[in-house]
Design a protein around this motif. Structure first.
Motif, PDB file in Angstrom:
ATOM      1  N   THR A   1       6.118  -1.130   2.257  1.00 11.31           N
ATOM      2  CA  THR A   1       5.955  -0.530   0.597  1.00 11.31           C
ATOM      3  C   THR A   1       7.438  -0.516   0.074  1.00 11.31           C
ATOM      4  OG1 THR A   1       6.450   1.590   1.377  1.00 11.31           O
ATOM      5  CG2 THR A   1       4.034   0.901   1.123  1.00 11.31           C
ATOM      6  N   ASN A   2       8.558  -0.499   1.223  1.00 11.64           N
ATOM      7  CA  ASN A   2      10.049  -0.517   0.656  1.00 11.64           C
ATOM      8  C   ASN A   2      10.185   0.919   0.039  1.00 11.64           C
ATOM      9  OD1 ASN A   2      10.497  -2.635   1.837  1.00 11.64           O
ATOM     10  ND2 ASN A   2      10.711  -3.973   0.012  1.00 11.64           N
ATOM     11  N   ARG A   3       9.410   1.920   0.094  1.00  9.64           N
ATOM     12  CA  ARG A   3       9.427   3.264  -0.425  1.00  9.64           C
ATOM     13  C   ARG A   3      10.875   3.916  -0.264  1.00  9.64           C
ATOM     14  NH1 ARG A   3      10.343   6.674  -3.087  1.00  9.64           N
ATOM     15  NH2 ARG A   3       9.044   8.511  -3.688  1.00  9.64           N
ATOM     16  N   PHE A   4      11.449   3.780   1.106  1.00  5.46           N
ATOM     17  CA  PHE A   4      12.733   4.434   1.229  1.00  5.46           C
ATOM     18  C   PHE A   4      13.903   3.519   1.070  1.00  5.46           C
ATOM     19  CE2 PHE A   4       9.982   6.928   4.504  1.00  5.46           C
ATOM     20  CZ  PHE A   4       9.730   7.564   3.709  1.00  5.46           C
TER      21      PHE A   4
ATOM     22  N   TRP B   1       4.966   2.240   7.216  1.00  2.00           N
ATOM     23  CA  TRP B   1       4.685   2.518   5.983  1.00  2.00           C
ATOM     24  C   TRP B   1       5.710   1.780   4.780  1.00  2.00           C
ATOM     25  CZ3 TRP B   1       6.410   6.409   2.310  1.00  2.00           C
ATOM     26  CH2 TRP B   1       5.879   6.321   1.132  1.00  2.00           C
ATOM     27  N   ASN B   2       6.917   2.242   5.508  1.00  2.00           N
ATOM     28  CA  ASN B   2       8.098   1.830   4.460  1.00  2.00           C
ATOM     29  C   ASN B   2       8.377   0.270   4.626  1.00  2.00           C
ATOM     30  OD1 ASN B   2      10.626   2.472   3.059  1.00  2.00           O
ATOM     31  ND2 ASN B   2      11.510   1.570   4.828  1.00  2.00           N
TER      32      ASN B   2
END
Length: 393
Positions: free
Chosen positions: A386-389, A382-383
């Motif tokens: 999305t580059n969420r972390f 997922w990251n």
């Protein structure tokens, strides 16, 4: 036939393997090693070499075990040997001298890695990877500590890029003599294996098997450039998750294999279950995670980079071993770690030994590890999208 030979040689010895292939091969050798004699580890061998340094200086009273007849040391010798063969066959061995500031970072990060590994009673391999594989709760807790430590280290590295830019460094290219070095290394490994297997000492054949199997681990790890630092760091820096996926698959395969080994009674159930489920694994993981990220190599990653001529990692490995030896010596002197009346290793405040099947059974433990790895995989995938972390520079 000549072209086919070249293609096979290039595939096996020159081209980088995918991290996934490396993770699978390492799991295979790790399971064989545990069946053969004992779990894989890194820091114990480094500490043995450092113990000899301090014994030679008169700081330790008792002589450590001989490095050639101490299993932890032999595991590291085999690992380095296999990685060196891989590097020289691919003409990748050269002496790489980094900028001066990198040597300072190497000393500091090596010391931090030694302290963290002492608290967790293992580096990222013995304290996390092999601890999880051996169904020990401290391995899962150290993973949490490593993730926290890596996040802090990435923030520091971004600060360093902005405030302490460095340049320079050079390389002494040795590619021309790499084929000769490879031939000598292969002959040397065969001779050393023959010497161990032909020895009349009780541990001769056992250590010979350890040498060959860890040479396989070193070769596979170098060819695939598998690195746990990369697996934990890149989700914060680039979002890339290829290495994390490889480590996840390797952990799953090895956990299942070693669970079968322990369930069958081939290896003692408490092997690599250390009294660190508590502050030892968590705090040790944070310190080690920070140190290995700044160093640019974990316990195993540092050694295979040593084998390809990275001088910064030579310094890291030296101070890693020296600091770990001193801290573990102090633990012994002040009885922070001691053996009780039942012959069990216990700790005053590092934590306790928790073998998960004692609480969940073998099926429940494998399910727990599988769920943990599944969640890790979902998060890094997922990251990656999305580059969420990902931390901004």
């Amino acid at each position: 036939m000549k072209e086919h030979f070249k293609n096979v040689y290039r595939t096996l010895c020159v081209e980088n393997w995918s991290p996934l292939i490396g993770g699978i091969m390492i799991a295979f050798f790790v399971i064989l090693l545990e069946m053969w004699y004992r779990p894989w580890g890194i820091v114990g061998g480094l500490r043995n070499w450092a113990d000899w340094v301090f014994y030679g200086l008169g700081l330790y009273e008792d002589a450590p075990p001989h490095p050639l007849w101490f299993s932890s040391s032999v595991l590291n010798i085999g690992f380095l040997w296999g990685a060196f063969i891989s590097a020289t066959l691919a003409r990748e061995f050269s002496l790489r001298v980094p900028p001066g500031i990198e040597f300072v970072k190497a000393i500091v990060s090596g010391i931090l890695m030694g302290i963290g590994a002492a608290l967790a009673m293992g580096c990222n391999i013995g304290g996390m990877y092999m601890a999880i594989n051996n169904l020990a709760a401290n391995g899962l807790l150290m993973w949490i500590g490593l993730v926290i430590g890596v996040r802090f280290a990435v923030k520091y590295l971004y600060w360093e890029i902005e405030h302490l830019p460095s340049g320079g460094g050079f390389e002494i290219n040795l590619s021309k003599i790499n084929p000769l070095l490879a031939i000598l290394a292969i002959i040397g490994l065969i001779w050393a294996g023959k010497a161990y297997f032909g020895s009349e000492k009780d541990m001769g054949a056992t250590l010979g098997g350890c040498l060959i199997l860890t040479a396989g681990i070193g070769y596979a790890m170098h060819r695939s450039r598998l690195c746990i630092v990369n697996a934990l760091r890149e989700p914060y820096m680039s979002g890339e998750a290829t290495m994390a996926r490889a480590v996840i698959v390797s952990l799953l395969l090895t956990s299942i294999g070693i669970a079968i080994i322990k369930l069958a009674g081939i290896r003692d159930e408490m092997a690599y279950v250390t009294p660190t489920f508590g502050l030892g694994a968590l705090v040790g993981g944070i310190i080690f995670g920070f140190g290995m990220t700044v160093a640019g190599g974990c316990g195993s990653g540092s050694l295979w980079r040593v084998a390809e001529g990275q001088l910064k990692l030579w310094v890291v490995a030296i101070f890693f071993g020296l600091s770990n030896s001193l801290v573990r010596h102090l633990f012994s002197v002040y009885e922070i770690l001691y053996v009780n009346e039942d012959g069990e290793l216990v700790s005053k405040w590092l934590g306790k030994s928790v073998f998960l099947p004692d609480y969940l059974g073998y099926a429940g433990t494998i399910l727990l590890i599988a769920v943990f790895l599944f969640i890790w995989r979902v998060l890094v995938d997922w990251n990656e999208e999305t580059n969420r972390f990902v931390l901004e520079l």
